[in-house]
Scaffold this motif. Structure first.
Motif, PDB file in Angstrom:
ATOM      1  N   HIS A 179     -14.023   2.969  -3.294  1.00  0.00           N
ATOM      2  CA  HIS A 179     -13.423   1.846  -2.569  1.00  0.00           C
ATOM      3  C   HIS A 179     -14.470   0.952  -1.899  1.00  0.00           C
ATOM      4  O   HIS A 179     -14.153   0.117  -1.057  1.00  0.00           O
ATOM      5  CB  HIS A 179     -12.393   2.348  -1.533  1.00  0.00           C
ATOM      6  N   HIS A 214      -9.092   1.007  -9.094  1.00  0.00           N
ATOM      7  CA  HIS A 214      -9.337   0.343  -7.793  1.00  0.00           C
ATOM      8  C   HIS A 214     -10.594   0.973  -7.188  1.00  0.00           C
ATOM      9  O   HIS A 214     -10.636   1.314  -6.020  1.00  0.00           O
ATOM     10  CB  HIS A 214      -8.100   0.552  -6.908  1.00  0.00           C
ATOM     11  N   HIS A 231       0.828  -1.209   0.000  1.00  0.00           N
ATOM     12  CA  HIS A 231       0.000   0.000   0.000  1.00  0.00           C
ATOM     13  C   HIS A 231       0.860   1.255   0.000  1.00  0.00           C
ATOM     14  O   HIS A 231       0.592   2.195  -0.726  1.00  0.00           O
ATOM     15  CB  HIS A 231      -0.961   0.014   1.186  1.00  0.00           C
ATOM     16  N   ASP A 256      -1.891  -0.729  -3.985  1.00  0.00           N
ATOM     17  CA  ASP A 256      -3.313  -0.364  -4.019  1.00  0.00           C
ATOM     18  C   ASP A 256      -3.566   0.985  -3.357  1.00  0.00           C
ATOM     19  O   ASP A 256      -2.837   1.368  -2.420  1.00  0.00           O
ATOM     20  CB  ASP A 256      -4.143  -1.411  -3.266  1.00  0.00           C
ATOM     21  N   ASP A 257      -4.588   1.655  -3.803  1.00  0.00           N
ATOM     22  CA  ASP A 257      -5.216   2.840  -3.182  1.00  0.00           C
ATOM     23  C   ASP A 257      -4.742   4.199  -3.698  1.00  0.00           C
ATOM     24  O   ASP A 257      -5.517   5.136  -3.743  1.00  0.00           O
ATOM     25  CB  ASP A 257      -5.134   2.845  -1.644  1.00  0.00           C
TER      26      ASP A 257
HETATM   27 ZN   LIG Z   1      -7.708  -0.810  -1.395  1.00  0.00          ZN
END
Ligand SMILES: [Zn+2]
Length: 301
Positions: free
Chosen positions: A219, A215, A18, A80-81
């Motif tokens: 979320h 993504h 992350h 991710d994110d």
């Molecule tokens: Zn995520």
């Protein structure tokens, strides 16, 4: 866990990160090690390179389609994110070592530099020395007054809120802040919170080693959404990537990514939108005959 120990001769290991931060000296925030320190990240990359061969997700797609075996002990790197530290700390390290990576971004986080619901609740716990919370799944108020009791409560919040589609996460965050008498926070420039700008994302996507994928927009867990919300969630994310960063992507990762977070219905909508490959957060490595919409990953924490 030593990531290099997970490499296998005929499989590809896709690692999930992350963030990468200079230092992590919080009381409770980052207790899950969602963000690695840059020393540790550099060591992980060096160990992986010494033990195996890096490949991109696009190369994984090509191998799976052609049946041509993966390079021995192949591995891929994903984030991710959309944290800003991906651009400012992780990408320069990956670039130094020539390691390809894919960055999956949540478009709503990027648009407003906003924090996820769980990061806001972690922030609340960091800022609040002690107190008690009434939570929807518990009969009695639960006290917290030190690191241990705060982490136990956060674990409980994670467990319930990620599995129960009837919990309104925005309402849960508002309720927790109001119970603690703390002003609600939407965004923050702490390295654990700040998101990339669209310009930074565009720059990553134009780098030879890097790719950017979707993504979600908010979320939210995709399998929990009705048909209209699912369409909106995916189409806004892909449209913003295109309009704001000039990216037309074939890559996506499911928010939360566990088995219950995506379904055949979700996969059909993604496929209709031109996505060819989707990463989960289901733990494991991948063989050549894997479904490209159910790629397993190994979280590095
Ligand atoms: Zn995520």
């Amino acid at each position: 866990m030593i990531p290099a120990d997970r490499l296998a001769e005929h499989e590809v290991a896709i690692f999930l990160f992350h963030g990468v931060v200079e230092k992590s000296d919080y009381e409770v925030r980052n207790y899950t090690r969602k963000h690695l320190t840059h020393d540790l990240f550099r060591r992980v990359v060096e160990q992986l390179l010494a033990a195996g061969e890096p490949i991109s997700l696009s190369q994984i797609v090509e191998h799976c389609r052609s049946g041509e075996p993966f390079p021995p002990r192949a591995f891929a790197v994903t984030f991710d994110d959309g944290f800003e530290n991906n651009y400012s700390i992780a990408a320069p390290i990956l670039s130094d070592y020539g390691v390809p990576a894919s960055f999956f971004v949540t478009s709503g986080f990027i648009e407003h530099n906003s924090m996820s619901w769980i990061d806001r609740i972690e922030y609340f716990m960091e800022q609040t020395p002690r107190g008690a919370l009434c939570l929807p799944w518990a009969e009695k108020a639960q006290r917290f007054d030190d690191r241990e009791t705060k982490i136990a409560l956060l674990e409980q919040v994670r467990f319930h809120a990620k599995r129960d589609p009837t919990i309104d996460l925005e309402a849960l965050v508002s309720d927790i802040f109001s119970q603690g008498g703390l002003n609600e926070i939407e965004c923050n420039d702490d390295p654990l919170d700040r998101k990339m700008s669209w310009d930074q994302i565009g720059e990553l996507a134009r780098h030879d080693l890097f790719a950017v994928g979707g993504h979600g927009h908010t979320h939210r867990i995709m399998s929990f959404l009705d048909d209209d919300d699912l369409e909106t969630e995916i189409s806004i994310c892909l449209r913003l990537l295109e309009q704001k960063a000039g990216i037309s992507t074939q890559h996506y990762s499911y928010p939360e990514g566990l088995a219950y977070c995506y379904t055949d219905r979700v996969i059909d909508v993604l496929r209709d939108r031109g996505i060819v490959c989707c990463s989960t957060a289901q733990e494991g490595t991948n063989r050549l005959n894997e479904s490209l919409f159910e790629l397993r990953r190994i979280a590095v924490v």
